[in-house]
Design a protein around this motif. Structure first.
Motif, PDB file in Angstrom:
ATOM      1  N   GLY A 119      16.627 -70.432  -9.266  1.00 55.19           N
ATOM      2  CA  GLY A 119      16.537 -69.556 -10.326  1.00 55.19           C
ATOM      3  C   GLY A 119      16.422 -69.867 -11.560  1.00 55.19           C
ATOM      4  O   GLY A 119      15.890 -69.191 -12.473  1.00 55.19           O
ATOM      5  N   LEU A 120      16.006 -71.363 -11.718  1.00 57.42           N
ATOM      6  CA  LEU A 120      15.812 -71.874 -13.056  1.00 57.42           C
ATOM      7  C   LEU A 120      14.313 -71.914 -13.410  1.00 57.42           C
ATOM      8  O   LEU A 120      13.835 -72.135 -14.337  1.00 57.42           O
ATOM      9  N   ASN A 174      16.627 -60.058  -4.928  1.00 56.72           N
ATOM     10  CA  ASN A 174      15.762 -60.922  -5.478  1.00 56.72           C
ATOM     11  C   ASN A 174      16.387 -61.682  -6.436  1.00 56.72           C
ATOM     12  O   ASN A 174      16.962 -61.230  -7.570  1.00 56.72           O
ATOM     13  N   LEU A 175      16.456 -63.042  -6.260  1.00 60.95           N
ATOM     14  CA  LEU A 175      17.162 -63.988  -7.075  1.00 60.95           C
ATOM     15  C   LEU A 175      16.628 -63.711  -8.680  1.00 60.95           C
ATOM     16  O   LEU A 175      17.562 -64.194  -9.345  1.00 60.95           O
ATOM     17  N   LYS A 183      27.639 -66.232  -9.589  1.00 62.80           N
ATOM     18  CA  LYS A 183      28.733 -65.799  -8.359  1.00 62.80           C
ATOM     19  C   LYS A 183      28.243 -65.978  -7.035  1.00 62.80           C
ATOM     20  O   LYS A 183      29.216 -65.722  -6.217  1.00 62.80           O
ATOM     21  N   GLN A 184      27.091 -66.327  -7.070  1.00 60.25           N
ATOM     22  CA  GLN A 184      26.475 -66.175  -5.602  1.00 60.25           C
ATOM     23  C   GLN A 184      25.962 -67.864  -5.422  1.00 60.25           C
ATOM     24  O   GLN A 184      25.733 -68.122  -4.084  1.00 60.25           O
ATOM     25  N   LEU A 185      25.636 -68.666  -6.174  1.00 57.90           N
ATOM     26  CA  LEU A 185      24.905 -69.872  -5.659  1.00 57.90           C
ATOM     27  C   LEU A 185      25.608 -70.839  -7.096  1.00 57.90           C
ATOM     28  O   LEU A 185      25.531 -70.257  -8.416  1.00 57.90           O
ATOM     29  N   SER A 186      26.129 -71.941  -6.624  1.00 55.79           N
ATOM     30  CA  SER A 186      26.078 -73.169  -7.551  1.00 55.79           C
ATOM     31  C   SER A 186      25.153 -74.190  -7.493  1.00 55.79           C
ATOM     32  O   SER A 186      24.726 -74.258  -6.301  1.00 55.79           O
ATOM     33  N   GLN A 200      33.218 -70.769  -6.238  1.00 53.18           N
ATOM     34  CA  GLN A 200      33.496 -70.169  -4.876  1.00 53.18           C
ATOM     35  C   GLN A 200      32.070 -69.341  -4.685  1.00 53.18           C
ATOM     36  O   GLN A 200      32.040 -67.973  -4.198  1.00 53.18           O
ATOM     37  N   THR A 201      31.159 -70.033  -4.369  1.00 52.72           N
ATOM     38  CA  THR A 201      29.840 -69.241  -4.048  1.00 52.72           C
ATOM     39  C   THR A 201      29.487 -69.680  -2.548  1.00 52.72           C
ATOM     40  O   THR A 201      30.048 -70.917  -2.250  1.00 52.72           O
TER      41      THR A 201
END
Length: 333
Positions: free
Chosen positions: A53-54, A68-69, A79-82, A159-160
């Motif tokens: 997403g960057l 959609n990311l 909260k979903q992706l680290s 915690q993703t």
């Protein structure tokens, strides 16, 4: 079948006016450890930044757990992706515990204070990477390998289900690279996460990854298990050159030394294996067929008998043998 965490649809990736990839249909599932490999400048970092997403895709979409990311807010994504990037963050004033605590900020209130539950999660993340005894040390007081583990712990504290890392083993020595790879593989399998990392360490990727994403020399992205990519010849075609090649039988890269002379070898076991390595390094083609040079390996005690025509020389170490063979090569030049 495990449900996908991340899916791309007709994704095109690039920057500026440069198109790197197009029509990408990729899928990441839980309990999987995936390594992204390719040459320098192939676009690995750009692809990872797009998947996290960057960076906006040129066309197409990235779906993260059905959403959609690129339409998610930073807080929702966190909260979903680290994400662990190669960029060295200037956080030297923080302790390991404080650094890992940053991973809980998507869950804190406007004051950013950690609650009891947050502190417990931080300690669990630190323990997962084996840094509990160092948790109060400053980032400046630990090694590069420990710093990388701390960054992974920070990601774990989020915690993703999905963890993306850009070359987490860069600049680490071999033992630390192995530790980090084993840690990430273990986390993906034991905790049901999907872990995607880019790496230049092809040997460890072949031994550790459940799946490889290979960027070929032509810019295509090929997906498969390590064994599939080896058997199809994709790895050899992508990374072989005039100076080295990928050996499909051994699963290793080997240098293409200038071959000077064939040498017949009689021997077996571990000593013979490393004798062959030494001979090939010196430029000899090892064979079992009769040649002008013949080498016999004797055990108990170890001794190498080299027959060159009518003359036989005995050597009591591989070093002595190597020196003699090198001198023989120069003499015959």
């Amino acid at each position: 079948m495990r449900s996908p965490l991340l899916v791309t649809q007709d994704l095109a990736v690039g920057y500026g006016r440069r198109l790197l990839f197009e029509s990408l249909s990729l899928c990441l599932r839980s309990n999987s450890f995936v390594c992204l490999i390719g040459a320098n400048g192939a676009g690995k970092s750009t692809l990872l930044k797009t998947l996290s997403g960057l960076r906006e895709p040129i066309v197409g979409s990235v779906q993260l757990q059905g959403q959609n990311l690129h339409e998610l807010s930073p807080e929702q994504r966190a909260k979903q992706l680290s994400l662990v990037l190669t960029d060295r963050l200037e956080l030297d004033w923080l302790s390991i515990e404080e650094l890992v605590g940053l991973g809980r900020h998507p869950y804190t209130n406007w004051q950013g204070r950690l609650g009891k539950g947050d502190h417990e999660i931080v300690q669990q993340a630190i323990a997962a990477v084996g840094l509990s005894k160092l948790s109060q040390k400053s980032i400046t007081q630990i090694s590069d390998g420990e710093r990388q583990k701390a960054m992974i712990a920070r990601a774990l504290a989020q915690q993703t289900k999905l963890l993306i890392l850009d070359e987490p083993t860069a600049y680490l020595d071999l033992p630390r690279r192995v530790e980090v790879m084993q840690l990430l593989r273990s986390l993906s399998h034991a905790e049901g996460r999907a872990v995607l990392m880019s790496t230049h360490d092809l040997d460890l990727a072949l031994r550790s990854a459940d799946q490889l994403w290979l960027i070929t020399e032509s810019g295509n992205l090929i997906v498969g298990t390590p064994e599939e990519l080896v058997l199809r010849g994709d790895l050899g075609e992508t990374f072989s050159s005039d100076t080295f090649e990928f050996n499909q039988e051994s699963g290793q890269f080997q240098l293409n030394y200038q071959r000077r002379s064939p040498i017949q070898l009689h021997g077996e076991g571990l000593v013979a294996t490393w004798t062959i390595r030494a001979l090939e390094r010196l430029g000899y083609a090892v064979t079992t067929e009769p040649t002008d040079l013949a080498l016999d390996i004797h055990l108990n005690p170890e001794c190498w008998s080299l027959k060159n025509g009518d003359r036989t020389n005995n050597f009591h170490s591989l070093g002595e043998l190597s020196d003699h063979l090198q001198a023989l090569q120069y003499k015959n030049c």
